[in-house]
Structure formats: C-alpha cells, structure tokens
Scaffold this motif. Structure first.
Motif, PDB file in Angstrom:
ATOM      1  N   ASP C  16      13.396  -8.527 -10.596  1.00 49.39           N
ATOM      2  CA  ASP C  16      13.499  -7.833  -9.494  1.00 49.39           C
ATOM      3  C   ASP C  16      12.772  -7.954  -8.622  1.00 49.39           C
ATOM      4  O   ASP C  16      11.322  -8.201  -8.821  1.00 49.39           O
ATOM      5  N   PRO C  17      12.974  -7.804  -7.195  1.00 52.42           N
ATOM      6  CA  PRO C  17      11.783  -8.007  -6.170  1.00 52.42           C
ATOM      7  C   PRO C  17      10.797  -7.090  -6.678  1.00 52.42           C
ATOM      8  O   PRO C  17      10.845  -5.765  -6.621  1.00 52.42           O
ATOM      9  N   VAL C  18       9.477  -7.761  -6.387  1.00 49.31           N
ATOM     10  CA  VAL C  18       8.196  -6.872  -6.652  1.00 49.31           C
ATOM     11  C   VAL C  18       8.001  -5.598  -5.814  1.00 49.31           C
ATOM     12  O   VAL C  18       7.710  -4.582  -6.331  1.00 49.31           O
ATOM     13  N   TYR C  19       8.144  -5.817  -4.598  1.00 53.42           N
ATOM     14  CA  TYR C  19       7.952  -5.024  -3.493  1.00 53.42           C
ATOM     15  C   TYR C  19       9.018  -3.694  -3.727  1.00 53.42           C
ATOM     16  O   TYR C  19       8.691  -2.389  -3.584  1.00 53.42           O
ATOM     17  N   LEU C  20      10.245  -3.968  -4.138  1.00 53.53           N
ATOM     18  CA  LEU C  20      11.105  -2.978  -4.248  1.00 53.53           C
ATOM     19  C   LEU C  20      10.589  -2.145  -5.839  1.00 53.53           C
ATOM     20  O   LEU C  20      10.817  -0.925  -5.960  1.00 53.53           O
ATOM     21  N   GLN C  21      10.050  -2.810  -6.575  1.00 55.13           N
ATOM     22  CA  GLN C  21       9.596  -2.053  -7.791  1.00 55.13           C
ATOM     23  C   GLN C  21       8.367  -1.325  -7.483  1.00 55.13           C
ATOM     24  O   GLN C  21       8.072  -0.095  -8.055  1.00 55.13           O
ATOM     25  N   VAL C  22       7.581  -1.719  -6.406  1.00 57.09           N
ATOM     26  CA  VAL C  22       6.454  -0.995  -5.984  1.00 57.09           C
ATOM     27  C   VAL C  22       7.034   0.438  -5.341  1.00 57.09           C
ATOM     28  O   VAL C  22       6.435   1.515  -5.575  1.00 57.09           O
ATOM     29  N   VAL C  23       7.774   0.421  -4.648  1.00 58.84           N
ATOM     30  CA  VAL C  23       8.448   1.283  -3.808  1.00 58.84           C
ATOM     31  C   VAL C  23       9.027   2.283  -4.696  1.00 58.84           C
ATOM     32  O   VAL C  23       8.795   3.673  -4.529  1.00 58.84           O
ATOM     33  N   ARG C  24       9.756   1.883  -5.808  1.00 61.83           N
ATOM     34  CA  ARG C  24      10.248   2.779  -6.727  1.00 61.83           C
ATOM     35  C   ARG C  24       9.146   3.526  -7.544  1.00 61.83           C
ATOM     36  O   ARG C  24       9.211   4.738  -7.965  1.00 61.83           O
ATOM     37  N   HIS C  25       7.972   2.813  -7.849  1.00 62.33           N
ATOM     38  CA  HIS C  25       6.800   3.340  -8.422  1.00 62.33           C
ATOM     39  C   HIS C  25       6.286   4.522  -7.774  1.00 62.33           C
ATOM     40  O   HIS C  25       6.064   5.529  -8.326  1.00 62.33           O
ATOM     41  N   PHE C  26       6.244   4.411  -6.250  1.00 64.18           N
ATOM     42  CA  PHE C  26       6.016   5.345  -5.469  1.00 64.18           C
ATOM     43  C   PHE C  26       6.925   6.528  -5.580  1.00 64.18           C
ATOM     44  O   PHE C  26       6.675   7.815  -5.617  1.00 64.18           O
ATOM     45  N   ALA C  58       2.419  -5.878  -1.330  1.00 66.21           N
ATOM     46  CA  ALA C  58       2.122  -4.413  -0.747  1.00 66.21           C
ATOM     47  C   ALA C  58       2.612  -4.084   0.568  1.00 66.21           C
ATOM     48  O   ALA C  58       3.086  -3.264   0.729  1.00 66.21           O
ATOM     49  N   GLN C  59       2.261  -5.325   1.305  1.00 63.87           N
ATOM     50  CA  GLN C  59       2.478  -5.153   2.834  1.00 63.87           C
ATOM     51  C   GLN C  59       4.056  -4.807   2.727  1.00 63.87           C
ATOM     52  O   GLN C  59       4.406  -3.731   3.657  1.00 63.87           O
ATOM     53  N   ARG C  60       4.787  -5.612   2.180  1.00 67.59           N
ATOM     54  CA  ARG C  60       6.355  -5.558   2.541  1.00 67.59           C
ATOM     55  C   ARG C  60       6.918  -4.107   1.739  1.00 67.59           C
ATOM     56  O   ARG C  60       7.663  -3.641   2.251  1.00 67.59           O
ATOM     57  N   ALA C  61       5.936  -3.651   0.643  1.00 62.53           N
ATOM     58  CA  ALA C  61       6.366  -2.281   0.024  1.00 62.53           C
ATOM     59  C   ALA C  61       6.339  -1.234   1.275  1.00 62.53           C
ATOM     60  O   ALA C  61       7.071  -0.384   1.158  1.00 62.53           O
ATOM     61  N   TYR C  62       5.148  -1.424   1.722  1.00 62.55           N
ATOM     62  CA  TYR C  62       4.779  -0.437   2.777  1.00 62.55           C
ATOM     63  C   TYR C  62       5.779  -0.223   4.094  1.00 62.55           C
ATOM     64  O   TYR C  62       6.328   0.741   4.392  1.00 62.55           O
ATOM     65  N   LYS C  63       6.248  -1.602   4.118  1.00 61.56           N
ATOM     66  CA  LYS C  63       7.281  -1.363   5.334  1.00 61.56           C
ATOM     67  C   LYS C  63       8.360  -0.920   5.001  1.00 61.56           C
ATOM     68  O   LYS C  63       9.141  -0.164   5.738  1.00 61.56           O
ATOM     69  N   GLU C  67      10.248   2.235   6.576  1.00 65.90           N
ATOM     70  CA  GLU C  67      11.731   2.196   7.098  1.00 65.90           C
ATOM     71  C   GLU C  67      12.361   3.508   6.154  1.00 65.90           C
ATOM     72  O   GLU C  67      13.326   4.069   6.877  1.00 65.90           O
ATOM     73  N   LEU C  68      12.374   3.790   5.029  1.00 67.89           N
ATOM     74  CA  LEU C  68      12.928   4.908   4.221  1.00 67.89           C
ATOM     75  C   LEU C  68      12.264   6.165   4.634  1.00 67.89           C
ATOM     76  O   LEU C  68      12.817   7.158   4.177  1.00 67.89           O
ATOM     77  N   ARG C  69      11.274   6.109   5.306  1.00 67.27           N
ATOM     78  CA  ARG C  69      10.549   7.432   5.713  1.00 67.27           C
ATOM     79  C   ARG C  69       9.839   8.027   4.859  1.00 67.27           C
ATOM     80  O   ARG C  69       9.681   9.328   4.662  1.00 67.27           O
ATOM     81  N   SER C  77      -4.802   5.939  11.575  1.00 67.47           N
ATOM     82  CA  SER C  77      -5.330   6.526  10.328  1.00 67.47           C
ATOM     83  C   SER C  77      -4.617   6.115   9.163  1.00 67.47           C
ATOM     84  O   SER C  77      -3.458   5.620   9.233  1.00 67.47           O
ATOM     85  N   PRO C  78      -5.160   6.289   7.906  1.00 70.27           N
ATOM     86  CA  PRO C  78      -4.335   5.971   6.704  1.00 70.27           C
ATOM     87  C   PRO C  78      -3.062   6.468   6.434  1.00 70.27           C
ATOM     88  O   PRO C  78      -2.764   7.661   7.030  1.00 70.27           O
ATOM     89  N   SER C  79      -2.042   5.661   5.703  1.00 70.25           N
ATOM     90  CA  SER C  79      -0.838   6.213   5.616  1.00 70.25           C
ATOM     91  C   SER C  79      -0.903   7.465   4.621  1.00 70.25           C
ATOM     92  O   SER C  79      -1.714   7.700   3.886  1.00 70.25           O
TER      93      SER C  79
END
Lengths: 229, 272, 142
Positions: C16-26, C58-63, C67-69, C77-79
């Motif tokens: 699975d795309p790693v960036y999506l796995q990061v999003v899921r982890h969040f 990481a960049q892609r995950a943040y993006k 987008e998902l807000r 400032s930091p996110s």
C-alpha cells in the motif's frame, strides 16, 4: 535531472549494456535494481566518466559530464577510495583541498552521525565502518546529485541501519540520489523511483507509490514479474 | 596550479617511508663498508710495515678516501635504490588500481584536470631521483670526514672530489663531469619515464589488447630513437654536434607525442 | 523529541502506498487520543527521520492530510491537528466503521446468533475497561 540515453557497452564479446536509458530526478531517491553482474555498477561508472561506453550519452541537468561537474555530482563506490595510510581526518582534509563544494560543517555532522573516530587510519577500519566513512566523504560535499554503488553490500546489520537512516534524514536534503542494490528489502519504503535492469536493458521504470496505488504491488512483486517471466 | 602542487605533495608524502628506508640503507651500508674496509686496510698496513722494516727499511703506506670506494660493495645500495625507483615508475600508477583501495577512482574524480595527475606523478619520480642523487652527494663529504676521523695521520692521504667520483664506476656514471652530459642523460631519463607512463596508460585503457599496444609503443619509440642515431653515425655527412642536435629534436618529438597521447588516454579512454 | 511524544517506528507494508499508511497512522493516533485537537505535530523532515521514511513520502502524507483538513498550517508556524470537531468525529466514525466492518466479516464466518455475538462484545469491552481504564477514558472524551 540525470539523463541516461541508450548506453551500450560490450566487453570481450559480451553485451554488458544493451541500450540502457532512464532518468533520475533531483530531490528524489532513484534505485537501480538488478541481479549481481547485471551491469549496474558499470552504469554508475559510465555516468561518472570512470569507464568508457561504446555509444550512448549521459547528461546532468542538460550538460555532459565534465571535470567541473565533479563538484556537483559525487560518487560513492563500493570500495575505498582513499589511501590506507591516511587517517580519516587527513582524507577529509584532502577532499577539502580539492573540492570547492566541500562542506566542513556537514563533514563534522556526518562524523558524529556515523560515530567515526577521525584519528583512525583507513587501513584499520572494519568493513562497516569503511562503508560509513565512504558515505561520509561522499555526502559531505555540497553536491546536487549523489550516486551510490551497493551501499549495503556485505555490511553488518547495525551499520546497515545507520546507513538506511541517511535516507530518511535531511542529509540528502533536496539532492538527487541514484543508488544501486540487489537487496531491495530494507529500502522499499525509502525510495521514490525504481528502475529495474535485466539483460543489459531497463525492463521497468516506475514511481513506487504509483505502483502501490495503481496495482497494489510492491517493488519486490514487480521484480518477480520481471525476473521470473 | 595549486591542484598540481597538492598532488605532487601527496605523491611524495605517500612514498616517505620507502624514501627514508632507501636513504637510511645507503647511509648505513656505505658507512659500515667504509669502516670495515679502512680497518682491514690499517691491519694490512701494519703487517706490511713490519715486513718492509725487516726487508727494505721503512715505508709507510698512505691511502685516501678515493681509494676506499671502488668496488661493488660500496655501490650496492645505490644500485638497489636505482632498481627500487625503476620499479616505482610502474608502481606509482599500478598501486592506485590494485590493493584494498582504488585510489584511482578518487584521482579521476577530482575537479582538477587529469593532466595534473599525470604531471604530478612525473614530477614525483623526477624529485625522488634528484633527491636520492643529492643525498648521495651529501653523503660523500660526510663519509670523507668519517674517514679522516678513523685514519691516523701517518696513513692519511687527501683526495679531491673529482678523484672520489671517478674512483667508483657507478658514481662516475651518475655524476658526469660536464653539465651537458648530465643534462642530456637525465633528460633522456625523463623522456624514457614519459614513454613508460604512456605505455602504462595504454595498458590501463585497453586492458588485454592494451598490453600489446603498450609494449609496441615503447618499442617503437626506442627503435625510432636508436635507429636514427645509428643511421646518422654510420656513413653520413653530419658533424657529431649536428647528429646530437637532431637526436635531441627527435627525443623532444617522441616526448611531446607521448605526453599528448598520455593526456588523451587519461581524459577519454581510461577505465577503472 | 517534540511534543513529549514518542513516535515509534511504524511497520509499513510494501503494497500500500506508504504516504497513505502514514495518514492512517495519524488518524489512529487522533482517534486513540494520542494526538489531541490543535496539537502541534513534527515538521515533515522530523517526521521522516522519526518514522524512517523518505522525506518526500512525509511531504506527500502532509499534503494529503491538509487536503482532508486533518491538519492545518498557518503561515510559517508548525502544523497542527485540526480543532474542527466535525472532522475529528468523522475520522472516529470512519475508523470505527472500518473496525466494525472487519469484525463483522470475520465473525460472520463463524455462525453465531447476533444476540450471543453482542453479549460477547459487551463482556469483552467491560473486561477491557477494568484492565486498562486510562486509554478508554481518553477516547471517550471527544
């Protein structure tokens, strides 16, 4: 962008490179994958002007390789490139003497990152430490592109972890990385683009995340397709 | 320019231990042979004195430093050093390819012109040869002083520098009497090194076939040089000075071609 | 470490795309309360180093999360994690829905009447509250 177009090389009647073409973008980690003896090292050396090809071209940001470009493109081969009698810090001084792009602050940072002892002679280093030292002198240059030949080959597990950490750190910040390996397992989630070499040509060239979303395949899955077909 | 100098420094620096060893060996060997020789001579002189007294009346034998140094034993270390440096003409390149370290990678990837790499190695060889030569020259007065120390006044005879040099065959060849001969021989030597360097680069560029090219190239250069000399000496209308001038020109030509070829090979054909 | 949090390494699967796995982890962290509303999160670079992933990922995950807000970035400032209750609740239902889906499709294979199933779930839930009260309390707050 590193642009390789149609490299051909035959050596003693064997076609080592049979029309190799691919690109490696800046800011991305591109991995050239192939089984042992596939010619991956030859490609890197050809890009760096350390070996000759029969035909084909290599362009770095649109320009052919030249000695000025050695400031912008650093190569980390799979062997030591500094004399055994030199201490590590002497070797770094040597690099600083010749390369305008040498960054002494980053060199220091890298020595700490890899826990190297500058006073040790290169001849006394273990294989893992030598690999880390090689990496350090390659990365301490403010180069825009970094080429690495088998950075993990034959190295103990802990050194490998340290080396893998380089790819997730900011040490490669914004640079274009092209590395070769035949051990993809530990690198899968770290690379942006995979270029699979087979029989002297490129079989597949793809963005890793794209393949995962489009086809649900890992790089190893694609490799299986290529090599076991 | 500074790249060239840094490379020369590097080449000399990496040879410092063998250089020290060569100097040390020469110093020790020559001193020891000198002392042994002198003591032997003194012993024999003492015996001769007694013999002469009994037979003809006294006659003291005198000998000089120059008398002490003919003979192979004294020149042995010099010959050894010549051999070592001759081998190093090859090793100075090959060592960068073989062994645990492929230093040639680093040399070829320096942002400096590869010409500097070639010239630095050439300069290093020249400096090493001149260095050893100077060292030997310096040793001579030192050895002479030691000689004066250990020989009692009644046997001592002075000798000039010229006597000393011409007394030993090897020294005589290495240190010719007039500057022209000196310059000519050593320039010829440098030319030979250049031809060898280019032959080495031919081998490194073409590997298997390269050995043939290398040997062939060296042979052709040697042949051209010697054959033209032979042609001119035997049966020609030219004066000796003219012959030498022409040979000199041919030598320069061969040297220039070799350097040009060497540079080109390094730039475009060399492979690690 | 930033935020006093320890971002332990996540095991990523390679299909699975790693960036999506990061999003899921969040998302999981938000739902389990380890990331609170408005909480500051590490920079892309720091996250990359901590999770041992490519900074581009990481960049892609943040993006994606922007987008998902899920996260908001104001200027330099930091996110931070969003404070929008609606979004946070929707993540909760999303993950909960997935968990229920998984459970139901697994449990369906074992032929059990629904009442018995619900009793089992209730019993297990109560048992968990007894053993690990803190975790579940935090989750109940949002």
């Amino acid at each position: 962008m590193i642009e390789v177009v149609n490299l051909r090389k035959s050596y003693r009647r064997r076609n080592v490179l049979n029309g190799v073409s691919f690109t490696a973008e800046k800011g991305q980690i591109t991995c050239l994958i192939g089984i042992n003896g596939a010619g991956k090292s030859t490609v890197l050396r050809a890009i760096m002007g350390l070996t000759q090809v029969n035909s084909g071209t290599v362009h770095i940001d649109g320009r052919p390789m030249s000695r000025e470009l050695y400031e912008k493109v650093s190569f980390i081969p799979d062997r030591l490139t500094m004399p055994l009698g030199m201490k590590m810090e002497e070797a770094m001084q040597f690099m600083a003497d010749f390369y305008r792009s040498w960054n002494p602050a980053r060199a220091k940072e890298l020595i700490q990152f890899f826990q190297l002892n500058g006073n040790e002679k290169i001849g006394h280093l273990s294989k893992g430490t030598a690999a880390k030292f090689n990496l350090a002198i390659g990365l301490a240059q403010d180069s825009e592109y970094v080429l690495m030949d088998e950075p993990f080959s034959g190295i103990d597990m802990f050194s490998r972890e340290q080396i893998a950490d380089v790819f997730s750190s900011d040490l490669l910040d914004g640079r274009g990385v092209l590395l070769t390996t035949h051990e993809i397992a530990e690198m899968e989630h770290l690379i942006d683009k995979a270029v699979i070499m087979n029989n002297g040509t490129i079989s597949r060239e793809f963005d890793c995340e794209q393949i995962r979303s489009d086809e649900g395949k890992s790089i190893v899955d694609v490799m299986r397709e290529v090599y076991l077909a | 320019m500074s790249h060239y100098l840094k490379l020369v420094h590097m080449e000399i620096h990496r040879f410092r231990y063998p250089l020290a060893a060569m100097m040390g060996l020469t110093l020790v060997w020559q001193m020891v042979t000198l002392i042994i020789h002198v003591n032997g001579k003194l012993d024999r002189a003492a015996d001769a004195l007694i013999h002469n007294l009994l037979v003809n009346g006294a006659a003291l034998e005198r000998f000089s430093f120059a008398d002490m140094i003919p003979g192979m034993l004294y020149s042995l270390p010099i010959l050894a050093c010549i051999a070592a440096l001759s081998v190093y003409v090859f090793l100075i390149w090959y060592r960068d390819w073989y062994g645990r370290v492929s230093f040639i990678y680093r040399l070829l990837m320096l942002p400096a012109s590869r010409k500097h790499v070639y010239l630095a190695k050439l300069t290093a060889i020249v400096l090493l040869v001149l260095g050893m030569l100077s060292f030997q020259l310096l040793l001579l007065p030192v050895e002479q002083w030691v000689f004066k120390l250990i020989v009692p006044a009644e046997h001592f005879e002075a000798s000039t520098f010229g006597d000393v040099v011409s007394a030993n065959l090897v020294l005589d060849v290495l240190l010719p009497r007039n500057f022209d001969r000196f310059a000519l021989s050593y320039l010829l030597g440098i030319a030979a090194v250049i031809v060898i360097f280019t032959a080495i680069l031919l081998e490194r560029s073409y590997r298997l076939a390269g050995i043939l090219y290398a040997v062939g190239y060296a042979s052709i250069c040697t042949f051209v040089f010697l054959y033209t000399m032979y042609l001119m000496w035997t049966g020609s209308y030219l004066y000796p000075e003219e012959i030498i001038a022409i040979e000199f020109a041919i030598g320069i030509l061969i040297t220039a071609v070799s350097i040009w070829l060497g540079f080109r090979l390094l730039k475009k054909k060399i492979t690690v | 470490m930033k935020n006093g949090e320890v971002w332990e390494e996540v095991a990523f699967n390679n299909r699975d795309p790693v960036y999506l796995q990061v999003v899921r982890h969040f998302k999981e962290r938000i739902v389990t309360g380890r990331l609170g509303p408005g909480q500051v999160i590490p920079s892309r670079r720091d996250l990359g180093a901590m999770l041992k992933i490519n900074p581009n990922t990481a960049q892609r995950a943040y993006k994606e999360m922007e987008e998902l807000r899920l996260i908001v970035t104001e200027g330099n400032s930091p996110s931070r994690i969003t404070s929008d209750g609606k979004i946070l609740r929707s993540i909760r239902s999303e993950l909960l829905g997935e968990a229920v889906d998984r459970f139901v499709s697994t449990a369906k294979i074992i032929d059990v009447p629904m009442n018995e199933l619900l009793e089992l779930v209730k019993a297990k839930y109560l048992e968990e509250i007894e053993n690990r009260p803190n975790e579940l309390q935090e989750g109940n707050q949002s």
